[in-house]
Write an enzyme that holds these catalytic residues in place. Structure first.
Site, PDB file in Angstrom:
ATOM      1  N   CYS A 121       6.653   7.378  61.889  1.00 34.23           N
ATOM      2  CA  CYS A 121       6.983   7.598  63.212  1.00 34.23           C
ATOM      3  C   CYS A 121       8.005   8.707  63.686  1.00 34.23           C
ATOM      4  O   CYS A 121       8.313   9.016  64.852  1.00 34.23           O
ATOM      5  CB  CYS A 121       8.167   6.343  63.499  1.00 34.23           C
ATOM      6  SG  CYS A 121       7.311   4.673  62.779  1.00 34.23           S
ATOM      7  N   ASN A 148       6.736  -1.197  68.570  1.00 30.65           N
ATOM      8  CA  ASN A 148       6.860   0.241  67.846  1.00 30.65           C
ATOM      9  C   ASN A 148       5.287   0.528  67.584  1.00 30.65           C
ATOM     10  O   ASN A 148       4.467   0.204  67.024  1.00 30.65           O
ATOM     11  CB  ASN A 148       7.306  -0.216  66.364  1.00 30.65           C
ATOM     12  CG  ASN A 148       7.435   0.931  65.444  1.00 30.65           C
ATOM     13  OD1 ASN A 148       6.745   2.087  65.671  1.00 30.65           O
ATOM     14  ND2 ASN A 148       8.261   0.900  64.385  1.00 30.65           N
ATOM     15  N   HIS A 171      12.921   7.137  68.669  1.00 26.04           N
ATOM     16  CA  HIS A 171      11.458   6.282  68.326  1.00 26.04           C
ATOM     17  C   HIS A 171      11.909   4.951  68.450  1.00 26.04           C
ATOM     18  O   HIS A 171      12.994   4.444  68.241  1.00 26.04           O
ATOM     19  CB  HIS A 171      11.209   6.408  66.739  1.00 26.04           C
ATOM     20  CG  HIS A 171      10.465   5.652  66.136  1.00 26.04           C
ATOM     21  ND1 HIS A 171       9.128   5.344  66.570  1.00 26.04           N
ATOM     22  CD2 HIS A 171      10.541   4.616  65.146  1.00 26.04           C
ATOM     23  CE1 HIS A 171       8.755   4.337  66.046  1.00 26.04           C
ATOM     24  NE2 HIS A 171       9.275   3.894  64.946  1.00 26.04           N
TER      25      HIS A 171
END
Ligand code: ACO
Length: 320
Positions: free
Chosen positions: A112, A277, A247
């Site tokens: 990420c 996500n 993120h």
């Protein structure tokens, strides 16, 4: 100090929307639990296309926004942990789809944090090689790594892609990229395990595995360190920053860090309620969406901050 200009930006959202209610039909969960514990309401998954196609769609939009053709690009970097294949890279597949060649192309695996790592690498390679433009993409098809019997992990992730065309000339930019070993194996997806020579090997269990509580603890510390360190490095304060693009993992992680660092909530952008996500895609997807909605404007100072498997964490301050 580095240089980085965003010349164009774009994103791509795959075709299939999955709501929390739909998940609760195939696993023991509920919209209420997922919303309360994560902030996520929906996520999009790609029914047919693999990561490289999502990357291609986002890349086309970024080039169009920049008004630059693929022939003017010197470097293609794709940040991903879900490439279509071990080889060729997603970046090389982009060259195939664009029907072009003689461009430096590589993938980056920093989970990420991958898109921030990729911008840092792009800035350095542009400068070191005297290149003009780079195409930097974050793209993931995480749905292929999800175990739908694992309710604490499967609810979190989605597919998507975001891309920027960048140059390394006028604007100053600052980068901070860190990693450490995942000592307790809190977040991983296994590859093909090495078999004995002359034996066929096959991947048995490649699903993404996560110790949610451990990852949560790491994420809060990592996000705090990423923001604090890049402000220190740039000698800026939070007042100098127009927007933070963190993120998108869990709204509780973002809220907790904003609270403990006294960051005004209006400066912190989120869209995880819609997309979940999307790992390396989450930062460019949010950046592109906010730019297209006219929230982030040309000239704004934007702080990007990622954290993820590896374990990795990274931040950047760029001028749009
Ligand atoms: N629905 C209903 N109940 C659930 C679900 C679900 N989807 N998932 C877990 N539960 C249950 C658990 O079984 C547990 O039940 P028990 O008390 O009877 O044992 C209870 O809910 C509490 O579980 P916790 O794991 O303590 O829940 P928590 O509040 O920690 O939330 C979560 C779990 C959402 C995973 C959280 O820990 C988290 O967000 N962690 C960070 C994850 C993250 O950011 N990962 C991505 C990193 S980025 C990358 O690189 C890929």
């Amino acid at each position: 100090m580095s240089k980085l200009n965003i010349r164009g930006i774009g994103h791509y959202i795959p075709d299939t929307l999955i709501s929390n209610d739909e998940l609760s039909r195939i696993m023991d969960t509920s919209d209420e639990w997922i919303t309360k514990r994560t902030g996520i309401k929906t996520r999009y998954v790609s029914s047919n296309d693999d990561t490289s196609i999502l990357a291609f769609e986002a890349a086309k939009r970024a080039l169009e926004d920049a008004n630059i053709t693929i022939e003017e690009i010197d470097l293609v970097i794709c940040a991903t942990i879900t490439p279509d294949d071990f080889t060729p890279s997603v970046a090389c597949k982009l060259l195939k789809y664009f029907k072009t060649d003689k461009i430096m192309a590589l993938d980056i695996n920093a989970a990420c944090s991958g898109f921030v790592y990729a911008l840092n690498v792009a800035s350095s390679l542009l400068e070191a090689n005297g290149f003009k433009y780079a195409l930097v993409v974050g793209a993931e098809k995480l749905s292929k790594l999800l175990d739908y019997n694992d309710r604490s992990t499967a609810i979190l992730f989605g597919d998507g892609a975001g891309a920027c065309v960048v140059s390394a000339d006028e604007n100053n930019a600052y980068f901070y990229c860190k990693a450490k070993g995942d000592t307790n194996d809190v977040l991983y997806a296994s590859g093909v395990k090495g078999s004995k020579p002359l034996n066929n090997s096959c991947c048995e269990d490649y699903y993404l595995k996560m110790n949610g509580r451990e990852v949560y603890r790491f994420a809060v510390d990592a996000l705090d360190d990423a923001i604090t360190s890049i402000l220190n490095k740039s000698q800026m304060t939070i007042e100098d920053i127009d927007y933070i693009v963190p993120h998108q993992a869990n709204i509780r992680i973002i809220d907790q860090v904003a609270k403990q660092m006294n960051i005004p909530y209006e400066k912190v952008l989120t869209n995880l309620n819609k997309f979940g996500n999307t790992s390396a895609a989450s930062i460019p997807l949010l950046l592109s969406e906010a730019y297209n909605e006219n929230k982030i404007k040309k000239g704004d100072n934007v702080l990007l901050a990622g954290f993820g498997a590896g374990l990795t964490w990274a931040s950047a301050i760029i001028k749009m």
